[in-house]
Motif scaffolding. Sequence first.
Motif, PDB file in Angstrom:
ATOM      1  N   ALA A   5     -17.996  19.411 106.554  1.00  0.00           N
ATOM      2  CA  ALA A   5     -18.676  20.629 106.977  1.00  0.00           C
ATOM      3  C   ALA A   5     -19.509  21.208 105.834  1.00  0.00           C
ATOM      4  CB  ALA A   5     -17.661  21.651 107.482  1.00  0.00           C
ATOM      5  N   LEU A   6     -18.964  21.235 104.635  1.00  0.00           N
ATOM      6  CA  LEU A   6     -19.711  21.767 103.494  1.00  0.00           C
ATOM      7  C   LEU A   6     -20.906  20.882 103.166  1.00  0.00           C
ATOM      8  CD1 LEU A   6     -16.920  23.113 101.111  1.00  0.00           C
ATOM      9  CD2 LEU A   6     -18.095  24.247 102.999  1.00  0.00           C
ATOM     10  N   SER A   7     -20.769  19.587 103.384  1.00  0.00           N
ATOM     11  CA  SER A   7     -21.885  18.666 103.185  1.00  0.00           C
ATOM     12  C   SER A   7     -23.009  18.956 104.178  1.00  0.00           C
ATOM     13  CB  SER A   7     -21.406  17.223 103.331  1.00  0.00           C
ATOM     14  OG  SER A   7     -22.497  16.338 103.281  1.00  0.00           O
ATOM     15  N   VAL A   8     -22.651  19.198 105.425  1.00  0.00           N
ATOM     16  CA  VAL A   8     -23.650  19.527 106.452  1.00  0.00           C
ATOM     17  C   VAL A   8     -24.372  20.820 106.075  1.00  0.00           C
ATOM     18  CG1 VAL A   8     -23.952  20.218 108.869  1.00  0.00           C
ATOM     19  CG2 VAL A   8     -22.472  18.281 108.307  1.00  0.00           C
ATOM     20  N   ALA A  57     -21.958  32.389 102.596  1.00  0.00           N
ATOM     21  CA  ALA A  57     -22.547  32.468 101.261  1.00  0.00           C
ATOM     22  C   ALA A  57     -23.971  31.927 101.241  1.00  0.00           C
ATOM     23  CB  ALA A  57     -21.685  31.704 100.257  1.00  0.00           C
ATOM     24  N   THR A  58     -24.329  31.118 102.232  1.00  0.00           N
ATOM     25  CA  THR A  58     -25.685  30.581 102.336  1.00  0.00           C
ATOM     26  C   THR A  58     -26.454  31.272 103.463  1.00  0.00           C
ATOM     27  OG1 THR A  58     -24.961  28.788 103.787  1.00  0.00           O
ATOM     28  CG2 THR A  58     -24.983  28.332 101.418  1.00  0.00           C
ATOM     29  N   ASN A  59     -26.011  32.496 103.807  1.00  0.00           N
ATOM     30  CA  ASN A  59     -26.602  33.263 104.913  1.00  0.00           C
ATOM     31  C   ASN A  59     -26.507  32.528 106.240  1.00  0.00           C
ATOM     32  OD1 ASN A  59     -27.373  35.544 103.373  1.00  0.00           O
ATOM     33  ND2 ASN A  59     -29.071  34.359 102.556  1.00  0.00           N
ATOM     34  N   GLY A  60     -25.450  31.745 106.382  1.00  0.00           N
ATOM     35  CA  GLY A  60     -25.216  31.012 107.612  1.00  0.00           C
ATOM     36  C   GLY A  60     -24.045  31.587 108.380  1.00  0.00           C
ATOM     37  N   SER A  61     -23.519  30.757 109.277  1.00  0.00           N
ATOM     38  CA  SER A  61     -22.412  31.207 110.118  1.00  0.00           C
ATOM     39  C   SER A  61     -21.586  30.006 110.565  1.00  0.00           C
ATOM     40  CB  SER A  61     -22.961  31.939 111.353  1.00  0.00           C
ATOM     41  OG  SER A  61     -23.776  31.060 112.114  1.00  0.00           O
ATOM     42  N   LEU A  62     -20.362  30.309 110.959  1.00  0.00           N
ATOM     43  CA  LEU A  62     -19.489  29.308 111.561  1.00  0.00           C
ATOM     44  C   LEU A  62     -19.120  29.811 112.944  1.00  0.00           C
ATOM     45  CD1 LEU A  62     -17.731  26.753 111.546  1.00  0.00           C
ATOM     46  CD2 LEU A  62     -15.890  28.163 110.584  1.00  0.00           C
ATOM     47  N   HIS A  87     -31.865  24.942 110.988  1.00  0.00           N
ATOM     48  CA  HIS A  87     -30.717  25.420 110.216  1.00  0.00           C
ATOM     49  C   HIS A  87     -29.393  25.258 110.954  1.00  0.00           C
ATOM     50  CE1 HIS A  87     -33.141  27.044 107.005  1.00  0.00           C
ATOM     51  NE2 HIS A  87     -33.956  27.562 107.911  1.00  0.00           N
ATOM     52  N   LEU A  88     -29.424  24.700 112.151  1.00  0.00           N
ATOM     53  CA  LEU A  88     -28.228  24.576 112.985  1.00  0.00           C
ATOM     54  C   LEU A  88     -27.750  23.130 113.048  1.00  0.00           C
ATOM     55  CD1 LEU A  88     -26.263  25.709 115.208  1.00  0.00           C
ATOM     56  CD2 LEU A  88     -28.026  25.049 116.847  1.00  0.00           C
ATOM     57  N   ALA A  89     -26.421  22.963 113.014  1.00  0.00           N
ATOM     58  CA  ALA A  89     -25.816  21.648 113.234  1.00  0.00           C
ATOM     59  C   ALA A  89     -24.548  21.840 114.054  1.00  0.00           C
ATOM     60  CB  ALA A  89     -25.492  20.965 111.913  1.00  0.00           C
ATOM     61  N   ILE A  90     -24.249  20.818 114.852  1.00  0.00           N
ATOM     62  CA  ILE A  90     -22.986  20.789 115.590  1.00  0.00           C
ATOM     63  C   ILE A  90     -22.172  19.627 115.044  1.00  0.00           C
ATOM     64  CG2 ILE A  90     -21.860  20.475 117.823  1.00  0.00           C
ATOM     65  CD1 ILE A  90     -24.394  21.634 119.121  1.00  0.00           C
ATOM     66  N   PRO A 136     -26.992  25.729 107.487  1.00  0.00           N
ATOM     67  CA  PRO A 136     -25.959  26.726 107.209  1.00  0.00           C
ATOM     68  C   PRO A 136     -25.322  27.333 108.453  1.00  0.00           C
ATOM     69  CG  PRO A 136     -28.123  27.682 106.872  1.00  0.00           C
ATOM     70  CD  PRO A 136     -28.330  26.218 107.138  1.00  0.00           C
ATOM     71  N   HIS A 137     -25.960  27.186 109.613  1.00  0.00           N
ATOM     72  CA  HIS A 137     -25.369  27.658 110.863  1.00  0.00           C
ATOM     73  C   HIS A 137     -24.684  26.466 111.515  1.00  0.00           C
ATOM     74  CE1 HIS A 137     -27.215  31.560 110.526  1.00  0.00           C
ATOM     75  NE2 HIS A 137     -28.351  30.951 110.202  1.00  0.00           N
TER      76      HIS A 137
END
Length: 123
Positions: free
Chosen positions: A37-40, A75-80, A15-18, A46-47
């Motif tokens: 970013a929204l595409s990723v 909104a997708t239970n992720g984080s920035l 669930h993580l991307a850089i 989502p993280h």
Amino acid sequence: MTDDLILTITHTDGHLAILSVDGEIDIQTAPALREEALSVIAQGHPHLILDLTGVTFCDSSGFNALIGIMRCAMATNGSLTLAAIPDRLLRMLDLTGLGSIMPSYPDTDAAMNARPTTAPEPA
């Protein structure tokens, strides 16, 4: 202002991307940052950690893009999470209050290590 912004996905893991950001984030380039970013996030990551090592400038359009990305991730239970924020940008984040709502770290390794581990979902 320029329209040169280089966005590179440098790491994905579950669930993580850089996403590495290089160049100026301004009225011309902020939409591309937000879109990528929204595409990723939509691709199941989502993280998101934004590596801002190469950012040379960020205006209010860039701040708005960061807020939009954060809201979409949440909104997708992720984080920035922000990593390697240039000093000038860090001061602006603090002055605008964004620094208090977006976690930031000196580099991507620190950002990855600070991420809470999540319990596996029940089978």
